[in-house]
Design a protein around this motif. Structure first.
Motif, PDB file in Angstrom:
ATOM      1  N   VAL A 124       0.867  -1.098   0.042  1.00 46.07           N
ATOM      2  CA  VAL A 124       0.144  -0.004   0.078  1.00 46.07           C
ATOM      3  C   VAL A 124       0.859   1.317   0.101  1.00 46.07           C
ATOM      4  O   VAL A 124       0.634   2.223  -0.719  1.00 46.07           O
ATOM      5  N   ILE A 125       2.025   1.357   0.634  1.00 40.52           N
ATOM      6  CA  ILE A 125       2.914   2.231   0.804  1.00 40.52           C
ATOM      7  C   ILE A 125       3.997   2.288  -0.232  1.00 40.52           C
ATOM      8  O   ILE A 125       4.324   3.389  -0.581  1.00 40.52           O
ATOM      9  N   GLY A 126       4.498   1.136  -0.271  1.00 45.08           N
ATOM     10  CA  GLY A 126       5.678   0.963  -0.997  1.00 45.08           C
ATOM     11  C   GLY A 126       5.566   1.147  -2.597  1.00 45.08           C
ATOM     12  O   GLY A 126       6.382   1.674  -3.353  1.00 45.08           O
ATOM     13  N   LEU A 127       4.464   0.457  -3.262  1.00 43.38           N
ATOM     14  CA  LEU A 127       4.102   0.536  -4.652  1.00 43.38           C
ATOM     15  C   LEU A 127       3.930   2.027  -5.193  1.00 43.38           C
ATOM     16  O   LEU A 127       4.655   2.531  -5.795  1.00 43.38           O
ATOM     17  N   PRO A 128       3.181   3.010  -4.538  1.00 44.80           N
ATOM     18  CA  PRO A 128       3.305   4.408  -5.083  1.00 44.80           C
ATOM     19  C   PRO A 128       4.432   5.033  -4.775  1.00 44.80           C
ATOM     20  O   PRO A 128       4.869   5.782  -5.736  1.00 44.80           O
ATOM     21  N   ALA A 129       5.235   4.370  -3.805  1.00 42.92           N
ATOM     22  CA  ALA A 129       6.651   5.095  -3.496  1.00 42.92           C
ATOM     23  C   ALA A 129       7.737   4.857  -4.611  1.00 42.92           C
ATOM     24  O   ALA A 129       8.300   5.618  -5.400  1.00 42.92           O
ATOM     25  N   ALA A 130       7.495   3.470  -5.307  1.00 44.98           N
ATOM     26  CA  ALA A 130       8.420   2.987  -6.268  1.00 44.98           C
ATOM     27  C   ALA A 130       7.830   3.873  -7.580  1.00 44.98           C
ATOM     28  O   ALA A 130       8.643   4.085  -8.520  1.00 44.98           O
ATOM     29  N   VAL A 131       6.586   3.918  -7.706  1.00 45.97           N
ATOM     30  CA  VAL A 131       6.253   4.468  -9.106  1.00 45.97           C
ATOM     31  C   VAL A 131       6.531   6.155  -9.108  1.00 45.97           C
ATOM     32  O   VAL A 131       7.061   6.455 -10.035  1.00 45.97           O
ATOM     33  N   GLY A 132       6.260   6.628  -7.871  1.00 43.19           N
ATOM     34  CA  GLY A 132       6.710   8.154  -7.958  1.00 43.19           C
ATOM     35  C   GLY A 132       8.209   8.242  -8.029  1.00 43.19           C
ATOM     36  O   GLY A 132       8.569   9.381  -8.709  1.00 43.19           O
ATOM     37  N   MET A 133       9.130   7.368  -7.454  1.00 41.17           N
ATOM     38  CA  MET A 133      10.350   7.566  -7.585  1.00 41.17           C
ATOM     39  C   MET A 133      10.945   7.767  -9.102  1.00 41.17           C
ATOM     40  O   MET A 133      11.753   8.255  -9.393  1.00 41.17           O
ATOM     41  N   VAL A 134      10.433   6.437  -9.887  1.00 38.98           N
ATOM     42  CA  VAL A 134      10.724   6.577 -10.919  1.00 38.98           C
ATOM     43  C   VAL A 134      10.254   7.563 -12.124  1.00 38.98           C
ATOM     44  O   VAL A 134      11.133   8.092 -12.670  1.00 38.98           O
ATOM     45  N   LEU A 135       9.029   7.992 -11.867  1.00 37.88           N
ATOM     46  CA  LEU A 135       8.335   9.042 -12.549  1.00 37.88           C
ATOM     47  C   LEU A 135       9.211  10.546 -12.537  1.00 37.88           C
ATOM     48  O   LEU A 135       9.396  11.361 -13.278  1.00 37.88           O
ATOM     49  N   PHE A 136       9.466  10.576 -10.969  1.00 43.11           N
ATOM     50  CA  PHE A 136       9.664  12.000 -10.425  1.00 43.11           C
ATOM     51  C   PHE A 136      10.976  12.205 -10.224  1.00 43.11           C
ATOM     52  O   PHE A 136      11.587  13.010  -9.446  1.00 43.11           O
ATOM     53  N   ALA A 137      11.995  11.043 -10.739  1.00 38.65           N
ATOM     54  CA  ALA A 137      13.210  11.036 -10.367  1.00 38.65           C
ATOM     55  C   ALA A 137      14.160  12.416 -10.524  1.00 38.65           C
ATOM     56  O   ALA A 137      14.814  12.952  -9.746  1.00 38.65           O
ATOM     57  N   GLY A 138      14.065  13.055 -11.728  1.00 40.72           N
ATOM     58  CA  GLY A 138      14.695  13.991 -12.173  1.00 40.72           C
ATOM     59  C   GLY A 138      14.420  15.316 -11.377  1.00 40.72           C
ATOM     60  O   GLY A 138      15.293  16.091 -10.550  1.00 40.72           O
ATOM     61  N   PRO A 139      12.886  15.510 -11.141  1.00 36.40           N
ATOM     62  CA  PRO A 139      12.590  16.695 -10.395  1.00 36.40           C
ATOM     63  C   PRO A 139      13.157  16.571  -8.834  1.00 36.40           C
ATOM     64  O   PRO A 139      13.461  17.440  -8.228  1.00 36.40           O
ATOM     65  N   LEU A 140      13.039  15.524  -8.397  1.00 33.97           N
ATOM     66  CA  LEU A 140      13.482  15.007  -7.039  1.00 33.97           C
ATOM     67  C   LEU A 140      14.842  15.242  -6.821  1.00 33.97           C
ATOM     68  O   LEU A 140      15.190  15.972  -5.847  1.00 33.97           O
ATOM     69  N   VAL A 141      15.574  14.877  -7.720  1.00 38.94           N
ATOM     70  CA  VAL A 141      17.328  14.940  -7.427  1.00 38.94           C
ATOM     71  C   VAL A 141      17.519  16.592  -7.701  1.00 38.94           C
ATOM     72  O   VAL A 141      18.245  16.973  -6.775  1.00 38.94           O
ATOM     73  N   ALA A 142      16.895  17.280  -8.437  1.00 43.36           N
ATOM     74  CA  ALA A 142      17.347  18.599  -8.782  1.00 43.36           C
ATOM     75  C   ALA A 142      16.659  19.349  -7.292  1.00 43.36           C
ATOM     76  O   ALA A 142      17.268  20.275  -7.220  1.00 43.36           O
ATOM     77  N   THR A 143      15.557  19.256  -6.930  1.00 41.48           N
ATOM     78  CA  THR A 143      15.172  19.806  -5.930  1.00 41.48           C
ATOM     79  C   THR A 143      15.979  19.544  -4.497  1.00 41.48           C
ATOM     80  O   THR A 143      16.268  20.210  -3.529  1.00 41.48           O
ATOM     81  N   VAL A 144      16.423  18.365  -4.211  1.00 44.26           N
ATOM     82  CA  VAL A 144      17.105  17.957  -3.092  1.00 44.26           C
ATOM     83  C   VAL A 144      18.603  18.334  -3.317  1.00 44.26           C
ATOM     84  O   VAL A 144      19.138  18.816  -2.219  1.00 44.26           O
TER      85      VAL A 144
END
Length: 514
Positions: A314-334
């Protein structure tokens, strides 16, 4: 599952969330101050070596072997027996680790050569890493003792203190920026201080439980021998994933300045949700599974595993999907500040894609291995881990050779992908064996449950793709603009995801009872 187990996972997850948030602050500081250059590579190797021992020994072999034995003693024997077990275990563990620490500090140049053979071409980089290692290596001893103390507290249902303890490392490393922000030496000093403080932080809680006896050497003690006997195969199994990471890190040192740091930063982002959710669940269920096995409650044992798998998905699947899709913006932001440039953002994004693909595999391992260790079955996880390791290492060597031949700059992403493959193979073998042996029996409703998850993740995907935009914007925008936009996209995706689950009939109460 029971409310107490749900609460335990929540406590561990909440404390781990605090640690990971401070970890984000720490990583932002490291990326901005040191970027992904030679100095940061040297420090990360010096940190990687004691962390290798910590994950293999303290959080791996020792904790998985000690907790079931201690829980069984606590459940079936008088308190004085548990107190005596703590005395001989702590005394023996402390003695062995003291010797290992002395050897490790003296042999630091050899360890750097073994863990980062690519540094051989840069003597200054190798010497810097060896000097830093003399300060970071003692962390292994202190964190191993901390892990033992945390295992004892977990067995008594006191999850908050052990789960909060990692915060201390982040605080020390953040504080090091105010000591000497221009030198990685201050980071090594911070790691040394954090090890001492983390162990000391748990001692008052042990004292209140009357479980802080005078340590004594007990290598010949039958209880110590039993723990050591359980540890040896677990140590091999726990080291498998670490050996895969070690091989990849070693190979990355042959790719010039940067890849060691890119892999590290991507791995830290992947471990953020892994630590908050998956490791929290695995930590919470191990004492419960151990107690259920000791009382021969097979149905409850299976129900606990089923509950943990559902909650993880329930918690891990959306985290995995979001991690792959949003990887670039996440890296740039952090990370995209200071010395961490646009090229570093792109290279780290490639690695995060590869790690994100294996996130559910990593999570399954954390949740399923307690099902073996709680029954003091240690050989099968080792066998499965070795199979996954062999396949992953073969893939690493093949991709590395191809990347070097074709001069592919993103060769480090292939190394991360091989680690994900290793995790998936290991996880699927663990799940298959638990089901085959009848230890895990899936409860009713998995079909409808899976459909709800997939539909909710599809909606989450739409929200992320709609809100993320181009990577060029994220690498050029200001820190505040990136943070605000990233927060809005993440919050919107989470709201849509859980609203979809609620519309499909999934409620929190489903995770508070069998």
């Amino acid at each position: 599952m029971s409310k107490s187990l749900f609460r335990a996972s929540g406590v561990v997850g909440l404390m781990t969330l605090l640690s990971r948030l401070l970890g984000f602050v720490r990583e932002i500081m490291l990326a901005a101050a040191f970027g992904a250059g030679a100095g940061m590579d040297a420090f990360l190797v010096a940190l990687m070596i004691p962390n290798f021992g910590r994950r293999m020994f303290a959080e791996g072999a020792f904790s998985q072997a000690f907790v079931p034995v201690f829980t069984a003693t606590k459940t079936t024997a008088p308190h004085e027996e548990a107190r005596a077990l703590v005395a001989v275990t702590m005394g023996t563990l402390g003695g062995v680790l003291s010797l290992i620490t002395i050897v490790g500090c003296v042999a630091s140049p050899l360890l750097v050569w073994a863990f980062a053979s690519g540094f051989h071409d840069d003597p200054d980089k190798a010497a810097l890493s060896a000097g830093l290692l003399r300060w970071t290596f003692p962390y292994l001893m202190f964190i191993s003792l901390t892990s033992m103390a945390g295992g004892i507290l977990n067995a008594y249902g006191r999850f908050a203190i052990p789960a909060f303890t990692p915060v201390i490392l982040n605080v020390c490393m953040i504080a090091s920026a105010f000591v000497d922000s221009g030198s990685v030496q201050a980071l090594a000093w911070a790691v040394f201080a954090a090890g001492i403080l983390q162990f000391a932080f748990q001692l008052p809680s042990l004292w209140t439980l009357r479980l802080l006896p005078l340590p004594r050497w007990g290598w010949g003690d039958a209880r110590v021998k039993k723990i050591v006997g359980l540890m040896l195969p677990v140590m091999v199994g726990s080291s498998i994933a670490q050996i895969s990471l070690l091989l990849n890190s070693n190979l990355s040192t042959h790719l010039g300045d940067g890849p060691v740091s890119w892999l590290y930063y991507a791995n830290r982002l992947m471990e953020f949700p892994l630590g908050i959710f998956s490791i929290a669940i695995g930590t919470a269920i191990l004492p419960t599974l151990s107690a259920q096995h000791a009382t021969r409650s097979a149905e409850q044992f299976a129900a606990t595993l089923d509950w943990s798998l559902r909650l993880m998905l329930v918690i891990g699947l959306p985290a995995a999907v979001g991690m792959v899709l949003f990887a670039g913006p996440l890296v740039a932001t952090v990370y995209g500040h200071g010395r961490f440039g646009a090229d570093d953002v792109r290279m780290t994004t490639y690695a995060l894609w590869a790690y994100g693909a294996g996130f559910i595999g990593f999570s399954l391992i954390k949740v399923l291995t307690p099902g073996f260790y709680a029954r003091q079955e240690t050989r099968l996880p080792v066998r499965f881990a070795i199979i996954g390791l062999c396949v992953g290492m073969a893939m690493s060597l093949l991709l590395f050779a191809l990347a070097r031949h074709f001069e592919f700059r993103a060769a480090h992403a292939g190394l991360a992908a091989s680690t994900s493959l290793t995790a998936w193979i290991n996880a699927l073998l663990l799940l298959h064996r638990l089901k085959r042996d009848g230890v895990y029996v899936a409860s009713a409703g998995w079909g409808a449950f899976t459909l709800r998850l997939l539909l909710a993740c599809a909606l989450l995907t739409g929200v992320v793709l709609w809100g993320m935009g181009s990577l060029a914007w994220w690498t050029e925008a200001g820190a505040r603009d990136k943070a605000v936009r990233a927060l809005l996209v993440i919050v919107a995706a989470i709201v849509v995801y859980f609203a979809a689950l609620a519309a499909g009939g999934l409620r929190p109460r489903h995770f508070r009872r069998s």
